[in-house]
Design a protein around this motif. Structure first.
Motif, mmCIF file in Angstrom:
data_model
loop_
_atom_site.group_PDB
_atom_site.id
_atom_site.type_symbol
_atom_site.label_atom_id
_atom_site.label_comp_id
_atom_site.label_asym_id
_atom_site.label_seq_id
_atom_site.Cartn_x
_atom_site.Cartn_y
_atom_site.Cartn_z
ATOM 1 N N ASP A 1 5.743 10.821 0.587
ATOM 2 C CA ASP A 1 5.549 9.234 0.792
ATOM 3 C C ASP A 1 5.987 8.859 2.033
ATOM 4 O OD1 ASP A 1 5.643 6.463 0.347
ATOM 5 O OD2 ASP A 1 5.992 6.442 -1.570
ATOM 6 N N VAL A 2 5.273 8.495 2.856
ATOM 7 C CA VAL A 2 5.556 8.085 4.367
ATOM 8 C C VAL A 2 6.313 6.844 4.017
ATOM 9 C CG1 VAL A 2 4.859 7.427 6.464
ATOM 10 C CG2 VAL A 2 3.746 9.285 5.264
ATOM 11 N N PHE A 3 6.197 5.894 3.603
ATOM 12 C CA PHE A 3 6.676 4.400 3.532
ATOM 13 C C PHE A 3 8.141 4.734 2.870
ATOM 14 C CE2 PHE A 3 2.522 2.369 3.825
ATOM 15 C CZ PHE A 3 2.523 2.482 5.209
ATOM 16 N N ALA A 4 8.437 5.452 1.970
ATOM 17 C CA ALA A 4 9.610 5.906 1.385
ATOM 18 C C ALA A 4 10.641 6.581 1.864
ATOM 19 C CB ALA A 4 9.454 6.127 -0.287
ATOM 20 N N ALA A 5 10.162 7.385 3.089
ATOM 21 C CA ALA A 5 11.112 8.370 3.773
ATOM 22 C C ALA A 5 12.200 7.630 4.354
ATOM 23 C CB ALA A 5 10.014 8.964 4.750
ATOM 24 N N GLY B 1 0.696 -1.041 -0.021
ATOM 25 C CA GLY B 1 -0.123 -0.262 -0.145
ATOM 26 C C GLY B 1 0.643 1.199 -0.111
ATOM 27 N N ASP B 2 0.229 2.224 0.122
ATOM 28 C CA ASP B 2 0.756 3.827 -0.259
ATOM 29 C C ASP B 2 0.313 4.664 1.010
ATOM 30 O OD1 ASP B 2 2.462 5.559 -1.335
ATOM 31 O OD2 ASP B 2 0.793 6.538 -2.327
ATOM 32 N N VAL B 3 1.133 5.324 1.558
ATOM 33 C CA VAL B 3 0.429 6.401 2.383
ATOM 34 C C VAL B 3 1.123 7.775 2.170
ATOM 35 C CG1 VAL B 3 0.553 7.375 4.965
ATOM 36 C CG2 VAL B 3 0.022 4.853 4.325
ATOM 37 N N ARG B 4 0.604 8.662 1.992
ATOM 38 C CA ARG B 4 1.067 10.008 1.805
ATOM 39 C C ARG B 4 0.565 11.201 2.717
ATOM 40 N NH1 ARG B 4 3.945 10.397 -2.871
ATOM 41 N NH2 ARG B 4 3.816 8.516 -4.022
ATOM 42 N N ASP C 1 14.110 12.261 6.687
ATOM 43 C CA ASP C 1 12.443 12.505 6.281
ATOM 44 C C ASP C 1 11.497 12.122 7.244
ATOM 45 O OD1 ASP C 1 13.609 14.002 3.956
ATOM 46 O OD2 ASP C 1 13.276 12.092 2.658
ATOM 47 N N LEU C 2 11.745 10.864 7.733
ATOM 48 C CA LEU C 2 11.016 10.316 8.660
ATOM 49 C C LEU C 2 10.970 11.136 10.142
ATOM 50 C CD1 LEU C 2 9.062 8.321 9.372
ATOM 51 C CD2 LEU C 2 10.818 6.784 10.227
ATOM 52 N N ARG C 3 12.168 11.628 10.428
ATOM 53 C CA ARG C 3 12.075 12.444 11.534
ATOM 54 C C ARG C 3 11.244 13.774 11.432
ATOM 55 N NH1 ARG C 3 16.360 13.389 15.507
ATOM 56 N NH2 ARG C 3 16.602 15.751 16.156
ATOM 57 N N ASN C 4 11.457 14.469 10.163
ATOM 58 C CA ASN C 4 10.568 15.482 10.193
ATOM 59 C C ASN C 4 9.088 15.149 10.216
ATOM 60 O OD1 ASN C 4 13.026 17.097 9.678
ATOM 61 N ND2 ASN C 4 13.107 16.908 7.533
ATOM 62 N N LEU C 5 8.939 13.924 9.415
ATOM 63 C CA LEU C 5 7.401 13.645 9.447
ATOM 64 C C LEU C 5 6.960 13.391 10.797
ATOM 65 C CD1 LEU C 5 7.357 11.214 6.406
ATOM 66 C CD2 LEU C 5 5.898 13.351 6.711
ATOM 67 N N ARG C 6 7.646 12.818 11.851
ATOM 68 C CA ARG C 6 7.506 12.826 13.293
ATOM 69 C C ARG C 6 7.177 13.760 13.928
ATOM 70 N NH1 ARG C 6 7.271 7.610 12.834
ATOM 71 N NH2 ARG C 6 8.959 6.118 13.346
#
Length: 285
Positions: A85-89, A77-80, A93-98
């Protein structure tokens, strides 16, 4: 849902999300099958709105919330989030998304470190993400968050066990707000609380949403709670979303038999009015 919210752009978009857990057997623990906790789930959340994800215990709704935050690995699946793209971070990028995607957990006691003072619990994410210049600024921000969530400044010096369940949940909300997120996953945030305290927490969440422009993915098994706080509702059953619509569409004109069964289980306020319970053979209700 109000017209103002329906005109807002999409903040979170989930497409065909899958989270499968392997079933292992034998001496070598070979995978012989999978538990399809989340199976091909799609939905979206607009800016400033609350989407309720409702269903019985074990239907996969909590797994959805934790998967889209990457607390649990996805199987497909895909989450944006805001187009990203959350799963491709990657790690950065994931730190910023957190900072922009937070969670409020179901158990306010179990989600707070019992060995840390409240001030350190709320202040830790501020320090980790470098949002304050020192202890004094961190303390001032912690006190501001506590007051915003209906607590008092001196609560920062105490430990979680010194507070009631409702107060601990307010602390959990303050911690979630520390990084100024835009989306909060509310994972059954009132189910462990007394009914009178539930309404206080729901009103607090509604006030914070209006003040800060927050978006909520509100996970619950309680249709009455969902009806109170949500703009739109997605009904989940056996790992899939079986019905989705505005609050009025789902509450007043449910189409799927599982949604009808959920609504029939909501207690009736007037004891003189009798409600016919609907039971499904393959549902744990």
């Amino acid at each position: 849902m109000s017209d103002a919210k329906s005109d807002q752009p999409i903040l979170l978009e989930v497409k065909n999300l899958k989270t499968w857990f392997p079933i292992r057997r034998g001496l070598l623990q070979r995978t012989v099958g999978h538990v399809k906790a989340v199976d091909d789930v799609s939905f979206f959340v607009r800016r400033g709105e609350t989407l309720g994800l409702v269903g019985e215990s074990g239907c996969g709704k909590t797994t959805v919330g934790r998967t889209l935050l990457r607390l649990i690995p996805n199987s497909g699946g895909d989450v944006r989030f805001d187009g990203r793209d959350v799963f491709a971070a990657n790690a950065l990028d994931l730190r910023n998304l957190r900072r922009e995607m937070q969670i409020i957990f179901q158990d306010p006691g179990g989600s707070l470190n019992p060995r840390m003072r409240v001030g350190n619990i709320i202040g830790e994410p501020l320090e980790v993400h470098g949002l304050t210049s020192g202890p004094d600024e961190t303390r001032a921000r912690v006190e501001e968050l506590l007051v915003k969530c209906g607590m008092w400044k001196q609560a920062a010096d105490r430990y979680p066990h010194e507070f009631s369940g409702g107060q601990r949940q307010r602390i959990g909300i303050a911690r979630a707000l520390a990084l100024n997120p835009r989306l909060i996953v509310c994972d059954e945030p009132t189910s462990a609380l007394d009914v009178s305290i539930q309404s206080q927490i729901l009103n607090l969440l509604a006030d914070l949403q209006q003040e800060m422009g927050l978006s909520y993915l509100f996970i619950s098994h309680d249709m009455a709670v969902i009806h109170h706080i949500c703009d739109r509702i997605a009904v989940m059953f056996n790992g899939k979303i079986v019905e989705e619509g505005t609050r009025d569409e789902i509450i007043n004109a449910p189409k799927h038999e599982y949604t009808q069964a959920l609504l029939s289980a909501v207690p009736e306020a007037d004891p003189r009015r009798k409600k016919q319970r609907i039971k499904l053979a393959n549902a744990r209700m």
